[in-house]
Design an enzyme around this catalytic site. Structure first.
Site, PDB file in Angstrom:
ATOM      1  N   GLN A 155      37.053  32.418  36.554  1.00  0.00           N
ATOM      2  CA  GLN A 155      37.494  33.631  35.866  1.00  0.00           C
ATOM      3  C   GLN A 155      38.011  33.306  34.469  1.00  0.00           C
ATOM      4  O   GLN A 155      38.866  32.431  34.307  1.00  0.00           O
ATOM      5  CB  GLN A 155      38.588  34.349  36.659  1.00  0.00           C
ATOM      6  CG  GLN A 155      38.919  35.711  36.072  1.00  0.00           C
ATOM      7  CD  GLN A 155      40.032  36.430  36.807  1.00  0.00           C
ATOM      8  OE1 GLN A 155      41.211  36.103  36.628  1.00  0.00           O
ATOM      9  NE2 GLN A 155      39.679  37.414  37.627  1.00  0.00           N
ATOM     10  N   CYS A 215      44.658  41.487  34.374  1.00  0.00           N
ATOM     11  CA  CYS A 215      45.959  40.812  34.377  1.00  0.00           C
ATOM     12  C   CYS A 215      46.994  41.635  33.625  1.00  0.00           C
ATOM     13  O   CYS A 215      46.780  42.036  32.477  1.00  0.00           O
ATOM     14  CB  CYS A 215      45.841  39.430  33.742  1.00  0.00           C
ATOM     15  SG  CYS A 215      47.417  38.535  33.721  1.00  0.00           S
ATOM     16  N   LYS A 235      36.852  41.961  36.948  1.00  0.00           N
ATOM     17  CA  LYS A 235      37.985  42.479  37.721  1.00  0.00           C
ATOM     18  C   LYS A 235      38.829  43.359  36.817  1.00  0.00           C
ATOM     19  O   LYS A 235      39.164  42.964  35.684  1.00  0.00           O
ATOM     20  CB  LYS A 235      38.833  41.348  38.296  1.00  0.00           C
ATOM     21  CG  LYS A 235      39.926  41.831  39.252  1.00  0.00           C
ATOM     22  CD  LYS A 235      40.537  40.675  40.026  1.00  0.00           C
ATOM     23  CE  LYS A 235      41.388  41.191  41.189  1.00  0.00           C
ATOM     24  NZ  LYS A 235      42.673  41.737  40.773  1.00  0.00           N
ATOM     25  N   ASP A 277      47.120  45.862  48.805  1.00  0.00           N
ATOM     26  CA  ASP A 277      47.788  46.215  50.060  1.00  0.00           C
ATOM     27  C   ASP A 277      46.951  45.925  51.298  1.00  0.00           C
ATOM     28  O   ASP A 277      47.091  46.601  52.319  1.00  0.00           O
ATOM     29  CB  ASP A 277      48.222  47.688  50.058  1.00  0.00           C
ATOM     30  CG  ASP A 277      49.142  48.044  48.901  1.00  0.00           C
ATOM     31  OD1 ASP A 277      49.808  47.133  48.386  1.00  0.00           O
ATOM     32  OD2 ASP A 277      49.183  49.226  48.508  1.00  0.00           O
ATOM     33  N   ARG A 326      48.319  38.803  47.623  1.00  0.00           N
ATOM     34  CA  ARG A 326      49.683  38.395  47.961  1.00  0.00           C
ATOM     35  C   ARG A 326      49.892  38.168  49.455  1.00  0.00           C
ATOM     36  O   ARG A 326      50.682  37.296  49.845  1.00  0.00           O
ATOM     37  CB  ARG A 326      50.672  39.433  47.432  1.00  0.00           C
ATOM     38  CG  ARG A 326      50.836  39.394  45.908  1.00  0.00           C
ATOM     39  CD  ARG A 326      51.775  40.482  45.422  1.00  0.00           C
ATOM     40  NE  ARG A 326      51.220  41.800  45.692  1.00  0.00           N
ATOM     41  CZ  ARG A 326      51.928  42.919  45.758  1.00  0.00           C
ATOM     42  NH1 ARG A 326      53.235  42.860  45.610  1.00  0.00           N
ATOM     43  NH2 ARG A 326      51.344  44.070  45.986  1.00  0.00           N
TER      44      ARG A 326
END
Length: 350
Positions: free
Chosen positions: A87, A118, A159, A222, A245
Site C-alpha cells: 500500500q 488514512c 482503500k 466493526d 482492530r
C-alpha cells in the site's frame, strides 16, 4: 497449487477478469493494513489463522523514490503471505506510479493498493490519505497514474473512507471515479475521516458503493465475529470483508469467522494457554525480525500489542502494568508462566 504472483506469470496482468481471490464465489477475508501493527510478523500469524489477503502497512511513495532503507522495510513480505499487496500513499500520480513500479521490481507483490483513507494528521497534512476525498480531481489523477504505470504488470486497488466528514459523504461518487481510473477492487472503511475510529461504521453507504460499481468492493468496519461477517455478507453486496482492530486482540477472529460462515456455529473460546503461546511466539518472531534490530527494541515496540492481546485475560489490569515495562522475550515468558499458574490455581479451576 503453488501460488504464482501475477507479475511473474507468463501472461501478465492486463485487466482481464476478476482478481483471482474473488473468483468462484470466494468471499475473501482481508487483514486491514494498520500502521505499526500489520508488519511482516503479524501478517504471518494472521495468515496462519485464516486471513486470505494481506496488505502491508502504508508506505510513502516519496520514501520509495529516494530509496530510503527504513521505508523499504515496510514493503517486506513472505511468499507464504500471498496474495499480498503493497500500500502506497501520496498525491502525485506520476511519482506514485514510479514508486509502484520500483516496488514491483523489488518484491513482485500481487497488487498495489493506494491509500485514500488514512485519517492521521501527518499523512493528511501532506495531501495524502483521506485528504484526497476532498479533491476528487487529484484523487482521480493519482489512481490513474498508478494504474497506468502498473498496466500489464500488476493490478491496482484502492482503500477509502466514506467521506471527509458527515456533511461530505461522497463514497459512491469516489468509487465510480476509481473504477473509471482503473482500480480493480475498492476497500471501504465505513467511517468518515472526522470520525476517526469512533462511532459506528456506516454499512449502508458501503452497500450503496458495492451496488454502484462493477469491481469488487470490500467492506471494513466493526467486524469482530462470525456473526458480524455473516450479517454483512447476507445484507450487503460486498465481495469480501476487511478486519482490522478486532484482529489486534484476537487474531483467531479469521478462523472463528470462517467456521461460523461455513457451519453457523461458534468455535469454543481459545484456551488461555493457546493465547499465551501465541503471544510469546509473536514476541520471539519480532525479536528475530530484521525490522527492529536489537531484541530490546523489538520487545519495547511490542508493548502496545501486548496490551491488546491481554484484554480479557484473568488479572488483565495487573498484566498490563507488567507488560508495559517488558524489554526481553524472557520477561514475557515469565509473565505468561505466572499468569497460567495463577489461572490454574484460581477457585473456579479448583
Amino acid at each position: 497449487m503453488e501460488h504464482i504472483p501475477l507479475c511473474a506469470t507468463v501472461r501478465p496482468w492486463q485487466g482481464w477478469g476478476v482478481l483471482p481471490w474473488f473468483q468462484n464465489d470466494a468471499f475473501p477475508l482481508y487483514l486491514a493494513p494498520m500502521a505499526g501493527v500489520t508488519d511482516v510478523v503479524f501478517r504471518q500469524i494472521c495468515k496462519e489463522l485464516g486471513a486470505d489477503v494481506m496488505v502491508t502497512e502504508f508506505v510513502s511513495a516519496e520514501g520509495i523514490m529516494v530509496a530510503d532503507d527504513r521505508t523499504r522495510k515496510y514493503t517486506e513480505f513472505t511468499d507464504e503471505q500471498r496474495p499480498v499487496g503493497v500500500q502506497l500513499f501520496g498525491a502525485d500520480g506520476v511519482r506514485m506510479g514510479e514508486a509502484a513500479r520500483k516496488v514491483v521490481d523489488w518484491k513482485c507483490p500481487d497488487f498495489i493498493d493506494i491509500n485514500f483513507g488514512c485519517p492521521v494528521n501527518k499523512v493528511v497534512s501532506k495531501n495524502g490519505g483521506s485528504s484526497l476525498l476532498r479533491d476528487c480531481p487529484v484523487l482521480e489523477s493519482v489512481a490513474a497514474g498508478v494504474a497506468k504505470a502498473c498496466e500489464g504488470v500488476v493490478p491496482v486497488t484502492a482503500k477509502i473512507r466514506i467521506g471527509w466528514d458527515q456533511d461530505s459523504v461522497n463514497a459512491v461518487e469516489v468509487c465510480k471515479i476509481l473504477e473509471g481510473a482503473g482500480m480493480q477492487a475498492i476497500s471501504i472503511h465505513g467511517r468518515t475521516r472526522s470520525q476517526g475510529y469512533g462511532g459506528e461504521a456506516n454499512w449502508e453507504v458501503i452497500d450503496a458503493c458495492a451496488r454502484a460499481v462493477s469491481v469488487p468492493v470490500v467492506g471494513n468496519g466493526d467486524i469482530a465475529s462470525g456473526e458480524d461477517l455473516a450479517k454483512r455478507k447476507r445484507e450487503t453486496a460486498v465481495s469480501g470483508v476487511m478486519i482490522g482492530r478486532a484482529a489486534m486482540q484476537n487474531p483467531w477472529v479469521f478462523r472463528q469467522a470462517k467456521h461460523f460462515l461455513a457451519t453457523g456455529e461458534q468455535l469454543p473460546p481459545v484456551p488461555l494457554e493457546e493465547r499465551w503461546d501465541l503471544v510469546v511466539r509473536h514476541c520471539r518472531m519480532a525479536a528475530e525480525s530484521s525490522r527492529y534490530g536489537a531484541e530490546r527494541h523489538a520487545i519495547m515496540a511490542m508493548r502496545a500489542r501486548l496490551m491488546a492481546y491481554c484484554k480479557g485475560f484473568p488479572g488483565a489490569k495487573e498484566l498490563r502494568q507488567k507488560l508495559c515495562k517488558v524489554e526481553s522475550v524472557a520477561q514475557v515468558e515469565d509473565i505468561a508462566e505466572q499468569s497460567l499458574v495463577a489461572a490454574a490455581s484460581s477457585p473456579q479451576n479448583v
